[in-house]
Design an enzyme around this catalytic site. Structure first.
Site, mmCIF file in Angstrom:
data_model
loop_
_atom_site.group_PDB
_atom_site.id
_atom_site.type_symbol
_atom_site.label_atom_id
_atom_site.label_comp_id
_atom_site.label_asym_id
_atom_site.label_seq_id
_atom_site.Cartn_x
_atom_site.Cartn_y
_atom_site.Cartn_z
ATOM 1 N N VAL A 396 0.813 -1.226 0.000
ATOM 2 C CA VAL A 396 0.000 0.000 0.000
ATOM 3 C C VAL A 396 0.845 1.274 0.000
ATOM 4 C CG1 VAL A 396 -1.995 -1.143 1.033
ATOM 5 C CG2 VAL A 396 -0.370 0.017 2.522
ATOM 6 N N CYS A 397 2.001 1.256 -0.616
ATOM 7 C CA CYS A 397 2.866 2.440 -0.749
ATOM 8 C C CYS A 397 3.195 3.062 0.602
ATOM 9 C CB CYS A 397 2.218 3.483 -1.663
ATOM 10 S SG CYS A 397 2.084 2.971 -3.380
ATOM 11 N N ASN A 398 3.467 2.221 1.582
ATOM 12 C CA ASN A 398 3.834 2.722 2.905
ATOM 13 C C ASN A 398 4.914 1.809 3.481
ATOM 14 O OD1 ASN A 398 3.814 3.501 5.742
ATOM 15 N ND2 ASN A 398 1.891 4.548 5.277
#
Length: 937
Positions: A396-398
């Protein structure tokens, strides 16, 4: 709490009323990815269309009436957008950008141009777009929440010898897009006070990523003294449309942008190019200097409409926040309450409890089975897709938030990368730890029913409500009882074009097997003209309607489209390409395109014919070209290798007729073999097989070569048994009685279908385009071996096989062998195949191979996920490949050695030939009706 429920039930009822009219795209769907983007209402699109068709908007850089109208509307909407966040235009300016990431880049572009550059501090829960800022900073440091609090209390995250004139940029998310955790907006005011302290000589700026927060909650910037210096956000996360973002800048710090070097059209008052290089930036509003080029006029107009419609449908953002918060608590408690029969938790939740800690309306979690094994994220998403559930899985791009939640150390993440993990791949569990999470996020139009249906989905498919079955006690069986079942090849199917329909080998025809698989299998593919990706039925189910026919008389691969082409007059219903590798058919190499198959880059030979490529593009409705990946290729992009391997569940399921102790002690290898005489090639084979290329001395010294494959996903050959298909259909009838038609064997796209009952092949092939076999191969029935009483074939017993031996009764000839013709005793050859592991399944099995449409009820994947899931992955069928000569397992005792022409020894004796891959002068062939004997792990 009772009045609170009544209040939210009222909101929920209102949403249920408008969803049918305003959100028709949500019909039969459970949309739970609002943190990615939220759906847009129908009335927004209708009103926007009306705006576009009743007004004439020109380029705002002109002076015409239409241009002035655009300028006026943009000014009004800019003010309205500031007011949406309670930001006083006297204290703030708003710059329209593409999205939050574009706003971040604009800030960084200015900071890096400062004379001293800048140092960077960012929170570990930052989005990847914030993490990337560190590459532009002179130095950077990542802090967790405790470390940020320590910094705000006086400890400096940088060394004392850092340049005191160099400013610091501190960035953090208002709400984590990973787990919904919210961080204090007061950090900005604390940073401001610390920056003004007489003892602090370094100026610190704050950058707030508000994209996740504002999607469902208000952002109050009414106090300019304590507000962040820079705020970035994306409007589409709030309204669904338009695709537009904003950078909100506190005017007190706007001088930072004076150092920005780049300028675009519309941001300068004068530019000198000849003889001197000089320009004068606009000196009015900040946004005039930062909005390079022509503004996205129509998107800004759409934003005005979006704010109107959103307020009409949902009221204030405070009301939206209350509703989504209520749903988040319901979701959290629902998932938290799920337990297996052994009282183990089903979900490992990473989000904070919304009852005790402020957080956004999303829940991040992973699922474990009753034994504590992680369920594959890819499998969850596949099943969710079949059930119409839209969620987000993965990193999730984290990266920082994921590493912290999952306990992944830097060395582990690097090791995962070295082992093949990439963003977007199915490698979601490595080293015993998940590499990502399941994220469920809620929005303004989410309902109680959405939440309850998702919790029920997790409960139905992942909550084990019966205790696990303990393995039976070890018992040693009498050797006389260790009989193996006698099977027969029911059908042989090759798939010349990857992901298209199969070609059924007619009865009575011998079909060659090579190390890379059945001859002609998956030698072609269709490649997207834009992305270079090999097309798959998962995205383009109409590929099932492309029916191939191998015509060896004409030397052609004929492809017929079984769908409707009435909308394309003049388009032929079929196309043909030569089987020979005629170089004139292919596009020049300099213009040849690379492609990707299962994440691997390959260099296929693309066809140059516009007629061929237009045929496939038209019938599928996607721009594509036909490409060929023939065997025998060498070098980068010209070779692929099998990835299938034995799964853990295969070692845990003993064959019913083999004791546990025997299964664990017997090595999973096959006895050695020697080459058989070369067979007559019927039908013809493609040239340059991998069998024709011998290993170099270096390769031989390194051990067995990896198995080469063409365009198949994982292995040379895929096999299933009719017994397992029958058992699966019985399970479907029990678990999903609404499905009236049994699932066809065809949906599994196997190369070999094995059956305990012999087939009755006709005397000649039904396909007139296939050459007729010689009388010697059709008139002589396959001799049946002498054997002990047959063992019954159990469903899914193929999971326990270590190898297969196929007895082929073809006629063979060789100048070096006295066995040039079948002997009167019934000459047979035995071909050995090694089992490479169970076949992991995806929802492509839910495509009806006859109609190209989805099967009813998401079957058979839904039932497979309940009955055939091991360690979070769904399996059906087995991978296999030709047995190499050096892969010996001592299982000869499992195959009888009586004088029947089926001996498994050295090949000496009466009319016996034993073959494996790579034998000089041998050609391995199989046919429908051949006898098959398994050996067991």
């Amino acid at each position: 709490m009772g009045s609170l429920n009544i209040q939210h039930n009222g909101y929920d009822a209102d949403v249920e009323k408008i969803r049918e009219e305003e959100y028709p795209m949500l019909k039969d769907s459970i949309y739970l990815d609002h943190a990615g983007t939220t759906p847009y209402p129908k009335s927004l699109m209708d009103r926007f269309a009306q705006e576009m068709t009743t007004n004439l908007f020109g380029n705002p850089h002109s002076a015409s009436a239409s241009s002035q109208l655009s300028t006026q509307r943009i000014q009004d909407i800019r003010l309205r957008a500031l007011q949406f966040f309670n930001a006083d235009p006297a204290d703030f300016d708003l710059v329209f950008v593409a999205n939050a990431t574009a706003g971040i880049k604009l800030v960084v572009e200015a900071m890096r141009c400062l004379p001293t550059g800048f140092d960077y501090v960012y929170h570990q829960s930052s989005h990847t777009s914030l993490v990337g800022v560190r590459e532009e900073a002179r130095s950077s440091v990542c802090l967790d929440t405790r470390q940020v609090e320590d910094w705000l209390s006086g400890s400096c995250p940088f060394d004392d010898n850092e340049d005191e004139e160099r400013p610091i940029l501190f960035a953090y998310p208002a709400q984590s897009n990973m787990d919904g955790r919210r961080f204090p907006l007061s950090w900005s005011s604390q940073i401001c006070r610390q920056s003004l302290s007489p003892t602090n000589k370094r100026k610190t700026y704050t950058l707030l990523d508000a994209a996740a927060l504002v999607s469902s909650s208000p952002l109050d910037l009414s106090n300019a003294e304590t507000a962040p210096d820079f705020v970035v956000l994306s409007f589409y996360k709030i309204f669904g449309f338009p695709d537009l973002g904003a950078l909100i800048v506190r005017k007190e710090v706007q001088d930072v942008f004076l150092s920005r070097r780049y300028f675009g059209g519309g941001t300068v008052d004068m530019v000198v190019c000849l003889k001197e290089q000089w320009h004068a930036p606009k000196d009015g509003f900040l946004h005039e200097r930062l909005e390079d080029g022509t503004l996205p006029i129509h998107s800004i107009i759409a934003l005005d409409v979006a704010m109107d419609v959103h307020a009409k449908l949902f009221g204030s953002m405070e009301r939206v926040a209350g509703h989504t918060g209520f749903l988040a608590r319901r979701l959290y408690q629902g998932l938290k309450g799920l337990r297996h029969a052994n009282d183990e938790l089903v979900c490992a939740i990473y989000s904070p409890d919304p009852e005790t800690e402020e957080s956004g309306p999303l829940v991040a979690f992973n699922i474990r089975n009753a034994q504590g094994i992680w369920i594959s994220l890819a499998e969850v998403e596949k099943l969710a897709t079949l059930k119409g559930i839209h969620i987000r899985t993965g990193g999730v791009c984290n990266p920082g938030g994921i590493a912290s939640a999952l306990g992944l150390e830097p060395w582990e993440m690097k090791q995962n990368f070295s082992s093949g993990f990439r963003c977007g791949t199915d490698n979601d569990t490595m080293g015993g730890k998940p590499t990502g999470i399941i994220r469920v996020s809620l929005g303004a139009m989410s309902t109680i029913a959405d939440v309850d249906r998702f919790v029920q989905f997790v409960k139905e498919f992942y909550c084990e409500d019966t205790p696990p079955i303990l393995p039976p006690p070890e018992t040693k069986l009498d050797p006389s009882l260790r009989n193996t079942p006698e099977l027969f090849i029911k059908s042989i199917v090759v798939y010349p074009i990857k992901s298209c329909a199969g070609f059924h080998v007619p009865p009575g025809i011998d079909w060659e097997v090579r190390p890379e698989g059945l001859v002609w299998d998956r030698e072609w593919c269709l490649v997207h003209r834009g992305s270079g990706q090999a097309l798959s039925q998962k995205r383009y189910p109409r590929m099932a309607l492309l029916r191939p026919n191998l015509d060896f008389t004409k030397g052609e691969l004929q492809v017929t489209f079984a769908g409707d082409i009435s909308s394309s007059p003049g388009l032929p219903s079929s196309i043909s390409v030569p089987l020979s590798k005629n170089p004139k058919m292919y596009a020049p190499k300099k213009s040849g395109m690379s492609s990707r198959v299962c994440g691997e880059e390959i260099t296929p030979q693309t066809y140059a014919s516009a007629q061929i490529n237009d045929f496939f593009s038209t019938v599928l409705g996607v721009p594509c070209v036909l490409a060929r990946f023939p065997p025998g290729g060498q070098g980068k992009g010209m070779t692929r290798h099998a990835k299938a391997h034995l799964q853990r569940h295969q070692h845990q399921q003993p064959h019913p007729a083999v004791s546990v102790s025997t299964r664990l002690t017997k090595p999973a290898m096959m006895p050695g073999a020697f080459p058989s005489p070369k067979a007559v090639e019927t039908p013809p084979s493609p040239p340059d097989s991998d069998t024709e290329r011998s290993a170099t001395p270096t390769q031989e010294a390194q051990g067995p070569k990896p198995r080469r494959i063409l365009l198949s996903n994982e292995s040379p050959i895929l096999a299933i048994t009719s017994t397992s298909v029958d058992a699966l259909n019985q399970s479907i009838a029990l678990l999903n009685p609404s499905v009236s038609q049994p699932i066809s064997e065809a949906v599994f796209r196997a190369n070999l279908v094995l059956s305990p009952s012999p087939s009755t092949p006709s005397a000649s092939p039904s396909n007139p385009l296939t050459p007729s076999p010689s009388p010697s191969t059709t008139s002589k029935p396959t001799p049946k071996p002498k054997q002990k009483p047959k063992q019954k074939l159990n469903p899914y017993e193929e999971d326990t096989w270590s190898s297969l031996t196929i007895f082929n009764s073809s006629s063979f000839s060789s100048s070096s062998s006295s066995c040039s013709t079948p002997s009167s005793s019934g000459f047979q050859t035995t071909t050995k195949f090694q089992m490479l592991g169970s076949c992991r399944r995806c929802h492509m099995v839910c495509i009806d191979q006859t109609t190209g449409s989805k099967t009813a009820g998401g079957e058979p994947f839904v039932t497979l996920s309940k009955t055939r899931r091991f360690e979070g992955k769904v399996f059906f069928g087995v991978h296999m490949g030709l047995q190499a000569e050096d892969e010996e397992d001592g299982h000869a005792e499992d195959i009888e050695k009586e004088g029947t022409g089926m001996g498994m020894g050295t090949g000496t004796g009466t009319g016996t030939g034993t073959r494996s891959m790579g034998g000089n002068g041998s050609v391995v062939k199989v046919r429908v009706g051949d006898v098959v004997r398994p050996s067991y792990l």
